[in-house]
Design an enzyme around this catalytic site. Structure first.
Site, PDB file in Angstrom:
ATOM      1  N   GLU A  54       0.961  -1.082   0.083  1.00 19.09           N
ATOM      2  CA  GLU A  54      -0.141   0.025   0.186  1.00 19.09           C
ATOM      3  C   GLU A  54       0.821   1.227   0.171  1.00 19.09           C
ATOM      4  O   GLU A  54       2.194   0.954   0.140  1.00 19.09           O
ATOM      5  CB  GLU A  54      -0.947   0.038   1.089  1.00 19.09           C
ATOM      6  N   LYS A 189      -4.469  -2.135  14.202  1.00 20.81           N
ATOM      7  CA  LYS A 189      -3.813  -1.007  15.136  1.00 20.81           C
ATOM      8  C   LYS A 189      -4.298  -1.136  16.356  1.00 20.81           C
ATOM      9  O   LYS A 189      -5.675  -0.943  16.577  1.00 20.81           O
ATOM     10  CB  LYS A 189      -3.930   0.257  14.246  1.00 20.81           C
TER      11      LYS A 189
HETATM   12  N1  PSU Z   1      -0.637   3.784   8.427  1.00 20.99           N
HETATM   13  C1  PSU Z   1      -0.238   5.004   8.735  1.00 20.99           C
HETATM   14  N2  PSU Z   1      -1.304   5.835   8.480  1.00 20.99           N
HETATM   15  C2  PSU Z   1      -2.499   5.660   8.027  1.00 20.99           C
HETATM   16  C3  PSU Z   1      -2.696   4.238   7.468  1.00 20.99           C
HETATM   17  C4  PSU Z   1      -1.599   3.365   7.822  1.00 20.99           C
HETATM   18  O1  PSU Z   1       0.823   5.243   9.525  1.00 20.99           O
HETATM   19  O2  PSU Z   1      -3.385   6.497   7.796  1.00 20.99           O
HETATM   20  C5  PSU Z   1      -3.929   4.052   6.753  1.00 20.99           C
HETATM   21  C6  PSU Z   1      -3.950   2.589   6.180  1.00 20.99           C
HETATM   22  O3  PSU Z   1      -3.761   2.701   4.902  1.00 20.99           O
HETATM   23  C7  PSU Z   1      -5.407   2.160   6.704  1.00 20.99           C
HETATM   24  C8  PSU Z   1      -5.964   3.431   6.800  1.00 20.99           C
HETATM   25  O4  PSU Z   1      -5.789   1.430   5.547  1.00 20.99           O
HETATM   26  O5  PSU Z   1      -5.107   3.929   7.706  1.00 20.99           O
HETATM   27  C9  PSU Z   1      -7.281   3.287   7.619  1.00 20.99           C
HETATM   28  O6  PSU Z   1      -7.904   4.405   7.650  1.00 20.99           O
HETATM   29  P1  PSU Z   1      -9.460   4.770   8.099  1.00 20.99           P
HETATM   30  O7  PSU Z   1      -9.440   4.414   9.519  1.00 20.99           O
HETATM   31  O8  PSU Z   1      -9.583   6.196   7.947  1.00 20.99           O
HETATM   32  O9  PSU Z   1     -10.232   3.738   7.537  1.00 20.99           O
END
Ligand code: PSU
Ligand code: MN
Length: 351
Positions: A54, A189
């Site tokens: 990603e 996370k």
């Molecule tokens: N790792 C980071 N910062 C991020 C992400 C990953 O250090 O913002 C991203 C990943 O790509 C994950 C996303 O899919 O955050 C999820 O965001 P949300 O909770 O808005 O769906």
């Protein structure tokens, strides 16, 4: 430096021929809107193992140049373990599968100026000819479109803490429910609500397994207090769960059990615990999370800004380079090596 030239340099492979070949799960589809790097299209053609990576982790996860170095190192680790890396991002409105080093650097330098692109945002970024860093959901979607079944990241998004009130649930989870790609991550996370996320993954029919452990890992730490729904023991075991890819499904019928064989159409989450030597102190991380959550509420940071904010604050509060971000990089690297081994096993299974 302008994106126009960089994206233009990214050679467009003969898409029709690529997508008609075995190795691509999307035969018959006109994919003229997407660019596959020459190396990745060769790999698709020949059934060479590929690992999708990603790009939000590059743009929104770490500062430059650490993010650029990490992005390159991840690709090296994938190669060392026998697979072709395919970092996915949208450059100048064009979804790109496999980036050049120059393109990786542009994205790394753009940082959060690149739009955080989840599945819902892909069309907007394309229409606006913008630069988009793809999250887990968008990366999965694009990987599946070209037939890449294995994808490595750090940790996926999930149900946010207090999500039962805010309804902030990452589209990573619904994408996992709809897209047959295996995501190799260090779990969910720990800024999120792990038990509720596991419940929601079950609702979404996602196959979830922890790698060589009975407990579901919590990103920065090996344990979460939650039992994993299942356990897998090896890359080969993961490959058998992922199973034969669609193009061989029609040809060979003597195959083992498989998510694909079942035509489940949902994804798989393989949760790999962070290596013990890099795992952070759980209580230290948890108090940083509590503080970061409080700040987010005070500053009214919501929506798709919340995850990057919380992760960055936890890194800062725990001493930046000294703790959380080192764990972060260590765990993604570990996932990259295991993910590549899974892709290699999966390629062997196709023979
Ligand atoms: N790792 C980071 N910062 C991020 C992400 C990953 O250090 O913002 C991203 C990943 O790509 C994950 C996303 O899919 O955050 C999820 O965001 P949300 O909770 O808005 O769906
Ligand atoms: Mn959200």
């Amino acid at each position: 430096r302008h994106f126009t030239s960089a994206a233009a340099d990214c050679k467009v492979p003969p898409l029709n021929s690529v997508t008609m070949q075995a190795g691509s799960g999307s035969f018959g589809q006109n994919l003229g809107w997407i660019k596959i790097s020459p190396e990745v299209s060769e790999a698709l053609k020949h059934g060479t193992p590929i690992v999708a990576l990603e790009s939000t982790i590059i743009s929104h996860g770490m500062p430059y140049p650490q993010n650029f170095e990490t992005a390159k190192e991840l690709e090296v680790i994938v190669r060392e373990n026998g697979a072709v890396p395919a970092t996915i991002a949208i450059l100048d409105g064009v979804p790109c599968i496999g980036l050049t080093t120059e393109e990786l650097e542009i994205l790394a330098r753009l940082g959060s100026k690149a739009r955080k692109t989840a599945s819902r945002d892909i069309a907007l970024v394309m229409a606006g000819r913008e630069n988009g860093a793809t999250t887990v959901s968008a990366t999965m979607y694009l990987a599946s479109k070209v037939g890449i079944p294995v994808f490595v990241t750090g940790g996926i998004g999930g149900v946010h803490r207090h999500g039962e009130n805010t309804m902030d649930v990452s589209s990573d989870l619904t994408e996992l429910g709809n897209t047959p790609v295996a995501v190799i991550s260090a779990g969910i996370k720990s800024i999120l609500d792990i038990p509720r996320t596991l419940e929601y993954l079950e609702t979404q029919r996602v196959t979830v397994a922890a790698y060589r452990t009975d407990e579901f890992p919590a990103f920065f730490t090996q344990t979460s207090g939650c039992k994993a729904p299942a356990r897998v023991e090896s890359p080969e075991h993961c490959a058998r769960v992922i199973g034969k890819q669609p193009y061989t499904y029609f040809i060979l019928h003597s195959i083992t059990h498989a998510n694909i064989r079942l035509e489940q159409k949902s994804g798989i989450l393989i949760a790999v615990p962070i290596p013990r030597e890099h795992s952070a102190s759980g209580s230290l991380i948890e108090s940083a999370i509590q503080l970061a959550l409080q700040e987010a509420r005070e500053k009214k940071i919501t929506g798709n800004a919340e995850t990057p904010f919380l992760l960055a604050r936890v890194n800062e509060l725990t001493g930046g380079a000294s703790l959380a971000s080192i764990s972060d990089i260590a765990l993604v690297k570990n996932n990259a090596s295991i993910g590549a081994k899974i892709a290699v096993s999966l390629a062997q299974l196709q023979k």
